[in-house]
Write a protein that holds these residues in place. Sequence first.
Motif, short mmCIF file in Angstrom:
data_model
loop_
_atom_site.label_atom_id
_atom_site.label_comp_id
_atom_site.label_asym_id
_atom_site.label_seq_id
_atom_site.Cartn_x
_atom_site.Cartn_y
_atom_site.Cartn_z
N ASP A 48 -5.03 8.30 -2.48
CA ASP A 48 -4.08 8.62 -1.94
C ASP A 48 -3.25 10.52 -2.04
O ASP A 48 -2.72 11.14 -1.06
CB ASP A 48 -2.47 8.33 -2.65
CG ASP A 48 -2.36 7.23 -0.67
OD1 ASP A 48 -3.58 6.62 -0.11
OD2 ASP A 48 -1.01 6.27 -0.90
N ALA B 257 -7.01 3.76 -5.83
CA ALA B 257 -6.17 4.02 -4.67
C ALA B 257 -5.61 5.07 -4.78
O ALA B 257 -4.93 5.71 -3.48
CB ALA B 257 -5.16 2.58 -4.27
N ALA B 258 -4.21 4.73 -5.84
CA ALA B 258 -3.28 6.18 -6.06
C ALA B 258 -4.16 7.41 -5.74
O ALA B 258 -3.40 8.59 -5.57
CB ALA B 258 -2.24 5.65 -7.12
N SER C 253 6.90 -1.14 -3.48
CA SER C 253 7.65 -0.31 -4.44
C SER C 253 8.84 0.01 -5.00
O SER C 253 9.73 -1.04 -4.02
CB SER C 253 7.63 0.78 -3.16
OG SER C 253 8.52 0.54 -1.50
N ASN D 3 3.27 7.39 -8.00
CA ASN D 3 2.76 6.28 -8.15
C ASN D 3 3.41 5.30 -9.43
O ASN D 3 4.04 6.11 -9.98
CB ASN D 3 1.43 6.00 -9.15
CG ASN D 3 1.01 6.74 -10.24
OD1 ASN D 3 1.21 8.20 -10.52
ND2 ASN D 3 0.29 6.28 -10.99
N SER E 43 4.36 0.85 -11.20
CA SER E 43 3.72 -0.94 -11.55
C SER E 43 4.98 -1.34 -11.22
O SER E 43 6.42 -0.93 -11.76
CB SER E 43 2.81 -0.50 -12.38
OG SER E 43 3.55 -0.34 -13.88
N TYR F 77 0.99 1.13 -7.15
CA TYR F 77 -0.71 0.78 -6.47
C TYR F 77 -1.60 0.14 -7.30
O TYR F 77 -1.29 -0.63 -8.74
CB TYR F 77 -1.74 2.47 -6.78
CG TYR F 77 -0.70 3.68 -5.63
CD1 TYR F 77 -1.53 3.00 -4.38
CD2 TYR F 77 0.57 4.34 -6.23
CE1 TYR F 77 -1.25 4.24 -3.73
CE2 TYR F 77 0.65 5.20 -5.01
CZ TYR F 77 -0.22 5.02 -4.12
OH TYR F 77 -0.31 6.50 -3.28
N GLN F 78 -2.33 -0.75 -6.47
CA GLN F 78 -2.74 -2.04 -7.26
C GLN F 78 -3.84 -1.67 -7.81
O GLN F 78 -4.30 -2.21 -8.91
CB GLN F 78 -3.19 -2.97 -6.32
CG GLN F 78 -2.44 -4.12 -5.80
CD GLN F 78 -1.58 -4.80 -6.59
OE1 GLN F 78 -1.66 -5.78 -7.28
NE2 GLN F 78 -0.35 -3.97 -6.91
#
Length: 550
Positions: A265, A261-262, A231, A54, A56, A256-257
């Motif tokens: 996953d 969510a991360a 990404s 992950n 940003s 990831y927003q």
Amino acid sequence: MKRTKIAVSGIALLSVAALTLAGCSSNDAGTDTPSSGSSADGGASTGDMIIKTNGSEPQNTLIPANTNEVGGGKILDSLFAGLEYYDADGKPVLDMAQEIKQDDAQNLTVTLKKGQKFSDGTEVKADNFIKAWNDGAKFSNGYTSSYFFEDIEGYDGTADSELTGLVKVDDYTFTIKLNKPASDFALRLGYSAFYPLPDVAFEDMAKFAEAPIGNGPYKLAGDDAWQHDVSISLVKNDTYEGGRAAKNDGLDIVFYQTADAAYSDLLGGNVDVIDQIPGSSFATFESELGDRAVNQPAAVFQSFTIPSRLEHFSGEEGKLRRAAISMAIDRAEITKTIFNGTRTPADDFTSPVIADRPTDLAGADVLEFNATKAKELWAQADAISPWSGTFQIGYNGDSSHGEWVDAVSNQLKNNLGIEASGNAVPTFADFRKQVTDRSIQTAFRTGWQADYPGVYNFLGPLYSSSAADGKGSNDGDYKSPEFDAALTAAISETDAAKTKDGFKKAEEILLADLPAIPLWYSNVTGGYADGVENVQFGWNSVPLFYEITK
């Protein structure tokens, strides 16, 4: 990036012997790992051992001296290699440097290893450091980390100038002359602001920043490797010969927003390792992941900043209100109920991970919960100028920060009798833009993930006058000649005990002024998927990606 307990070096003057010894070890972390380019069982890499993690979207383009946030830093630390790097425990290990000799508190000599290369095949030489540092310090560039060069002779934070303290001796040797003593300067040299740049960077820096060519364990996977807001893909850089040679084939860093969510996953086997567990899963992630869960101390400090430019927060009134707000917060309750023990209430402005931080600070009681005293201080401020409006704390909405912001706001409502709430800005990039261009009109969340394992790094970049006005990470533009003097006196000492005493005085000034409201120290919370091996989180909370295999 840690184990359960971490002891890191303090800010004592680094000797040549210590740095040279560190650089001679091929495996300073003490782990038994396969050699670079091989799989976990010792066989040849198939080329498809890509580690997905992950991240940003970087706030700025990828120029080392213009990155001071975690998203961009994670990428740059994989693409570039400096004179040294920090191992899992925060110990400096020589990388591009053969030797860093600190002759005294103001003079250093750097000798580079010969034959080290950028991923375009050009050799890493003294000029690549000297030119990069001069570009980083150039006033007209407006880089966020330019203040890291302020101690080098010739630095001018108000105009373009040459760093005259950088002198090339030969292609593999240069000297550094400081304009004032800085006893931990050698320790700083593993930070990304001090990375070298290849010659091609200076032909078109804007173009280079979108597709940087580095000298680290990874390189960009191709022309379209960086998909903005989505990404970035990195592959192993075979030209790198340092101690961080990748044992996998590359990294896919997904922007990831949300942390939810991360984590989703990770549970679904769609990502290999993450370094942020969402607040909604703090109570369950260790049981869900078992021995693949990570919950370790890190050099991460959390706070929120109240700029003095806001109404009611300047002068004596502002000082009283800051103290009242601090004492109205029950940090122990929030770290227990919101964070499930993944945070520790702060009692200063640094981190317990830093071994030589000062303790027993006068004025630290302002960080203790005392609703009665808080109300008294608020009333004293009202006597100067009656309070009006709503107190808000800004944060990026694409995160889990809203939970603690709401909890703090509710405590301020209950304990001070005022209206208080969170102010969510949609994305991290938007939030940081408002902070850096000073358009945000509320208090706002702040925090610090250490650049290097020293006390000064928690104080100078965040609160010194030279790092204010957009020239560094002093987002609240706090300025105190008294604090600046104490900080300078501390870093000028080469005696470790005197340095510690100097930092103690500087922190006590901060406790009186509260340019930021300390909240808690963060553990790194993360985890990894089934089949993923050799996962180690370092002293500053980032996984040692180059060690990971699967």
